[in-house]
Design a protein around this motif. Sequence first.
Motif, PDB file in Angstrom:
ATOM      1  N   PRO A 150       0.135  -1.243   0.117  1.00 50.33           N
ATOM      2  CA  PRO A 150      -0.246   0.190   0.281  1.00 50.33           C
ATOM      3  C   PRO A 150       1.729   1.181   0.079  1.00 50.33           C
ATOM      4  O   PRO A 150       1.960   1.343   0.532  1.00 50.33           O
ATOM      5  N   SER A 151       0.617   2.400  -0.385  1.00 54.93           N
ATOM      6  CA  SER A 151       1.232   3.540  -0.275  1.00 54.93           C
ATOM      7  C   SER A 151       1.202   3.871   0.736  1.00 54.93           C
ATOM      8  O   SER A 151       2.893   4.838   0.829  1.00 54.93           O
ATOM      9  N   ILE A 152       0.510   4.313   1.981  1.00 56.33           N
ATOM     10  CA  ILE A 152       1.274   4.321   2.593  1.00 56.33           C
ATOM     11  C   ILE A 152       1.914   3.890   3.409  1.00 56.33           C
ATOM     12  O   ILE A 152       3.379   4.279   4.468  1.00 56.33           O
ATOM     13  N   VAL A 153       2.437   2.530   3.528  1.00 54.55           N
ATOM     14  CA  VAL A 153       3.574   1.851   3.405  1.00 54.55           C
ATOM     15  C   VAL A 153       5.218   2.068   2.960  1.00 54.55           C
ATOM     16  O   VAL A 153       6.265   1.794   3.597  1.00 54.55           O
ATOM     17  N   GLU A 154       4.516   2.358   1.751  1.00 52.94           N
ATOM     18  CA  GLU A 154       5.795   2.580   0.926  1.00 52.94           C
ATOM     19  C   GLU A 154       6.232   4.371   1.335  1.00 52.94           C
ATOM     20  O   GLU A 154       7.731   4.112   1.449  1.00 52.94           O
ATOM     21  N   LEU A 155       5.396   4.884   1.996  1.00 58.39           N
ATOM     22  CA  LEU A 155       5.733   6.746   2.247  1.00 58.39           C
ATOM     23  C   LEU A 155       6.331   6.552   3.751  1.00 58.39           C
ATOM     24  O   LEU A 155       7.089   6.797   3.852  1.00 58.39           O
ATOM     25  N   LEU A 156       6.365   5.265   4.278  1.00 59.75           N
ATOM     26  CA  LEU A 156       6.853   5.077   5.572  1.00 59.75           C
ATOM     27  C   LEU A 156       7.958   4.424   5.280  1.00 59.75           C
ATOM     28  O   LEU A 156       9.240   4.843   6.525  1.00 59.75           O
ATOM     29  N   ILE A 157       8.665   3.255   4.289  1.00 64.02           N
ATOM     30  CA  ILE A 157       9.518   2.882   3.947  1.00 64.02           C
ATOM     31  C   ILE A 157      10.432   4.192   3.391  1.00 64.02           C
ATOM     32  O   ILE A 157      11.642   4.672   3.792  1.00 64.02           O
ATOM     33  N   HIS A 158       9.896   5.164   2.797  1.00 61.04           N
ATOM     34  CA  HIS A 158      10.373   6.765   2.072  1.00 61.04           C
ATOM     35  C   HIS A 158      11.014   7.373   3.340  1.00 61.04           C
ATOM     36  O   HIS A 158      12.355   7.553   3.894  1.00 61.04           O
ATOM     37  N   LEU A 159      10.281   7.218   4.831  1.00 56.92           N
ATOM     38  CA  LEU A 159      10.623   8.035   5.768  1.00 56.92           C
ATOM     39  C   LEU A 159      11.843   7.545   6.724  1.00 56.92           C
ATOM     40  O   LEU A 159      12.371   8.123   7.423  1.00 56.92           O
ATOM     41  N   LEU A 160      12.315   5.783   6.964  1.00 60.68           N
ATOM     42  CA  LEU A 160      12.982   5.725   6.977  1.00 60.68           C
ATOM     43  C   LEU A 160      13.718   5.820   7.027  1.00 60.68           C
ATOM     44  O   LEU A 160      14.952   5.769   7.070  1.00 60.68           O
ATOM     45  N   ILE A 161      14.024   5.948   5.189  1.00 60.79           N
ATOM     46  CA  ILE A 161      15.578   6.203   4.315  1.00 60.79           C
ATOM     47  C   ILE A 161      15.931   7.160   4.721  1.00 60.79           C
ATOM     48  O   ILE A 161      16.686   7.412   5.012  1.00 60.79           O
ATOM     49  N   SER A 162      15.050   8.377   4.899  1.00 57.48           N
ATOM     50  CA  SER A 162      15.195  10.224   5.156  1.00 57.48           C
ATOM     51  C   SER A 162      15.723   9.881   6.173  1.00 57.48           C
ATOM     52  O   SER A 162      16.406  10.631   6.523  1.00 57.48           O
ATOM     53  N   ILE A 163      15.752   9.057   7.511  1.00 55.41           N
ATOM     54  CA  ILE A 163      16.108   9.124   8.884  1.00 55.41           C
ATOM     55  C   ILE A 163      17.831   8.853   8.809  1.00 55.41           C
ATOM     56  O   ILE A 163      18.225   9.501   8.925  1.00 55.41           O
ATOM     57  N   GLY A 164      17.793   7.402   7.554  1.00 63.07           N
ATOM     58  CA  GLY A 164      19.171   7.180   7.804  1.00 63.07           C
ATOM     59  C   GLY A 164      20.044   8.288   7.265  1.00 63.07           C
ATOM     60  O   GLY A 164      21.196   8.398   6.640  1.00 63.07           O
TER      61      GLY A 164
END
Length: 130
Positions: free
Chosen positions: A46-60
């Motif tokens: 789902p798009s929300i999960v993909e956004l959460l993955i993006h946010l994890l990458i953003s933190i990294g």
Amino acid sequence: MFILVNGLIAGLGLAAFLALGDGLFGTDTFSVLIDVSYVPGMENLPSIVELLIHLLISIGVAFFLMYFYPRGQVRGVASYLGYWNLGFAAAYVIFSWLSGTVMSWTGFLIWVLGHLLYTVMLMIQMEKHR
């Protein structure tokens, strides 16, 4: 905690900027940002999960950007952030190709401006935190 909060805020700012740019100019930069369908096992998230993955990458990314951030030199900071933005520009080409999204100069410009906003948001916080 400083990096976590600032990585999330900058990542959300980037996502909002790209979504706004897509709405105004009809580009697909937001979908390039969050698309992970080319990774085996992540084809139908789902798009929300993909956004959460993006946010994890953003933190990294924020961790590495802030950890190696040059302190004290204006010229060093400018070139350091310039190299990061060159990397982000190259990422547009790579991730557009991987996701099968049509590339455009308008999309590229929105992507680069969004990532410039991302790095400036983190730079401002680093300068305040000194």
